[in-house]
Design a protein around this motif. Sequence first.
Motif, PDB file in Angstrom:
ATOM      1  N   UNK A  96      42.567  95.486  53.198  1.00 39.49           N
ATOM      2  CA  UNK A  96      42.489  96.291  54.424  1.00 39.49           C
ATOM      3  C   UNK A  96      41.349  97.308  54.297  1.00 39.49           C
ATOM      4  N   UNK A  97      40.204  96.846  53.908  1.00 44.21           N
ATOM      5  CA  UNK A  97      39.078  97.757  53.701  1.00 44.21           C
ATOM      6  C   UNK A  97      38.680  98.475  54.986  1.00 44.21           C
ATOM      7  N   UNK A  98      38.893  97.820  56.147  1.00 43.53           N
ATOM      8  CA  UNK A  98      38.555  98.490  57.402  1.00 43.53           C
ATOM      9  C   UNK A  98      39.427  99.721  57.622  1.00 43.53           C
ATOM     10  N   UNK A  99      40.692  99.630  57.228  1.00 42.06           N
ATOM     11  CA  UNK A  99      41.593 100.779  57.366  1.00 42.06           C
ATOM     12  C   UNK A  99      41.305 101.848  56.318  1.00 42.06           C
ATOM     13  N   UNK A 100      40.915 101.419  55.124  1.00 43.41           N
ATOM     14  CA  UNK A 100      40.529 102.384  54.090  1.00 43.41           C
ATOM     15  C   UNK A 100      39.315 103.182  54.562  1.00 43.41           C
ATOM     16  N   UNK A 101      38.347 102.468  55.147  1.00 41.55           N
ATOM     17  CA  UNK A 101      37.140 103.145  55.623  1.00 41.55           C
ATOM     18  C   UNK A 101      37.404 104.120  56.750  1.00 41.55           C
ATOM     19  N   UNK A 102      38.401 103.830  57.586  1.00 40.08           N
ATOM     20  CA  UNK A 102      38.716 104.718  58.710  1.00 40.08           C
ATOM     21  C   UNK A 102      39.847 105.698  58.387  1.00 40.08           C
ATOM     22  N   UNK A 103      40.270 105.743  57.115  1.00 42.24           N
ATOM     23  CA  UNK A 103      41.262 106.708  56.640  1.00 42.24           C
ATOM     24  C   UNK A 103      42.599 106.596  57.385  1.00 42.24           C
ATOM     25  N   UNK A 104      43.082 105.388  57.509  1.00 41.27           N
ATOM     26  CA  UNK A 104      44.332 105.153  58.217  1.00 41.27           C
ATOM     27  C   UNK A 104      45.436 104.657  57.300  1.00 41.27           C
ATOM     28  N   UNK A 105      45.227 104.766  55.987  1.00 36.75           N
ATOM     29  CA  UNK A 105      46.233 104.323  55.023  1.00 36.75           C
ATOM     30  C   UNK A 105      46.377 105.361  53.914  1.00 36.75           C
ATOM     31  N   UNK A 106      47.449 105.215  53.155  1.00 40.12           N
ATOM     32  CA  UNK A 106      47.642 106.005  51.939  1.00 40.12           C
ATOM     33  C   UNK A 106      47.378 105.090  50.757  1.00 40.12           C
ATOM     34  N   UNK A 107      46.575 105.539  49.814  1.00 43.35           N
ATOM     35  CA  UNK A 107      46.234 104.741  48.635  1.00 43.35           C
ATOM     36  C   UNK A 107      46.989 105.261  47.415  1.00 43.35           C
ATOM     37  N   UNK A 108      47.495 104.308  46.628  1.00 42.78           N
ATOM     38  CA  UNK A 108      48.200 104.692  45.401  1.00 42.78           C
ATOM     39  C   UNK A 108      48.098 103.547  44.404  1.00 42.78           C
ATOM     40  N   UNK A 109      47.388 103.797  43.275  1.00 46.54           N
ATOM     41  CA  UNK A 109      47.267 102.831  42.187  1.00 46.54           C
ATOM     42  C   UNK A 109      46.807 101.451  42.660  1.00 46.54           C
ATOM     43  N   UNK A 110      45.762 101.451  43.484  1.00 41.42           N
ATOM     44  CA  UNK A 110      45.180 100.181  43.931  1.00 41.42           C
ATOM     45  C   UNK A 110      45.892  99.530  45.086  1.00 41.42           C
ATOM     46  N   UNK A 111      46.950 100.149  45.586  1.00 40.43           N
ATOM     47  CA  UNK A 111      47.681  99.593  46.716  1.00 40.43           C
ATOM     48  C   UNK A 111      47.520 100.495  47.936  1.00 40.43           C
ATOM     49  N   UNK A 112      47.534  99.847  49.102  1.00 34.12           N
ATOM     50  CA  UNK A 112      47.430 100.583  50.361  1.00 34.12           C
ATOM     51  C   UNK A 112      48.765 100.527  51.092  1.00 34.12           C
ATOM     52  N   UNK A 113      49.218 101.676  51.582  1.00 38.85           N
ATOM     53  CA  UNK A 113      50.439 101.743  52.373  1.00 38.85           C
ATOM     54  C   UNK A 113      50.006 101.739  53.846  1.00 38.85           C
TER      55      UNK A 113
END
Length: 430
Positions: A187-204
């Motif tokens: 979900x790199x598009x969501x990571x780039x737009x700051x719409x997820x929580x990241x924890x230890x390589x996983x996206x929520x």
Amino acid sequence: VSTQSTGKQIPSNMQRVGQRRTDRSNPGKTAAPAVRLSMYSVPPTDNVALEEFESAAIERQQLLKEVEDCRTLAPDEQGRRMSKLLHRFRLNYRDQEEVRRDVLGHFILRLAYCRTEDLRKWLLANESAVFKYRFEHELHDNERLAFVRANNMSMDQLSVEESEQFRDQLRAVSHDTVFWKVGFEEVLDLVGSRQVVLHKGEAFVPNSLLSSIVVGKFRSMLSKTMLQMQKVMPSLESEEQYGTFLKGIGQTYFGQTDFNSTATKGHVKLADLDMLAQRSMPLCMSNLHENVRRLHHLRHGGRLQYGLFLKGIGLSLEDSLMFFKGEWSKGVGADKFDKEYAYGIRYNYGKEGARKDMSPYGCMKIITSAPAAGAGDHHGCPFRHLSLIHISEPTRLLSISYAVFCLKKKKKKQKIQNNTRNSEVNIHLQ
């Protein structure tokens, strides 16, 4: 692959899905489709007449070409256009015949477009756009979850303990009560737009953004299968009837635009270039032409973008060489041009190297693929890379309403600023 008097069979490496299902309670009746969207994970194997084989591929290609044009529109207009396209090309899955036609057209183009990296990228981008729109707008919430389960997608729902542990971070990105846990690279598009929580390589990922996960898995699956198909394409292309068709259809529309028609070739003269640059060329090309005349040089990206454009509008190889040599002679000199630059122009026309018939860049390729112009670079899309003051003067000379352009630019800028101020979404790195 076998030929029968009743029709043409799809290659034997394609296996069963999307065929007609017979209602067991009534053998003469065709059952309604179980789902209204396909992951295209298993190909069809039913017999198909050659005429239908070709028409299904051409129809799918026309759809994707129009989807490519839609992707440059504003979101609201893009949604309206996509809805009309789905209806016109019968992708609403109202009956089993529409399901079958959808799957058939997709897999034929998958075969035809697996041959080169550019073809694969084009198909991947536009098929993903169609898939995303249909998943988000054609399926209800319960259908989306059913689709995920039916296709055995590996992702876990955030547990109650994890939801409590990351409560503050989750609330900062969404008010959803359900979150999904996937690898961040999906979900790199969501990571780039700051719409997820990241924890230890996983996206929520919030449940409302489930489509990003599903589309990411679809893209990954489609990319892998096209690479596998590329290995068998040489043997399929040798087949007399549909092999020639598969090889040719990938070149029919890919990278083509209105100025790349074979009907125009040979009709543009060298003496007309200055007039065409002032009156008819799109701003990206008139900008390159102006800099050629002013600097007597372009970097590689500019030479490639403008050189292929000149080829596409019908300038002959001889005139193209004469044009570039005349300008470069005023800068680096004629001898250096012959030694270092003439080869690239002949390559564009398929006269050197692999001798491929290269197509001009379309708008989407120029917008999305060209790097941000740096010092000395003039290629790419001016509306993306240049400031308003740099665009203003050339637009006054063209048949573009400068007032309308400035108004649209100003509204877009204000909208972005407002969205930035109102956005409270954050990304939390743990």
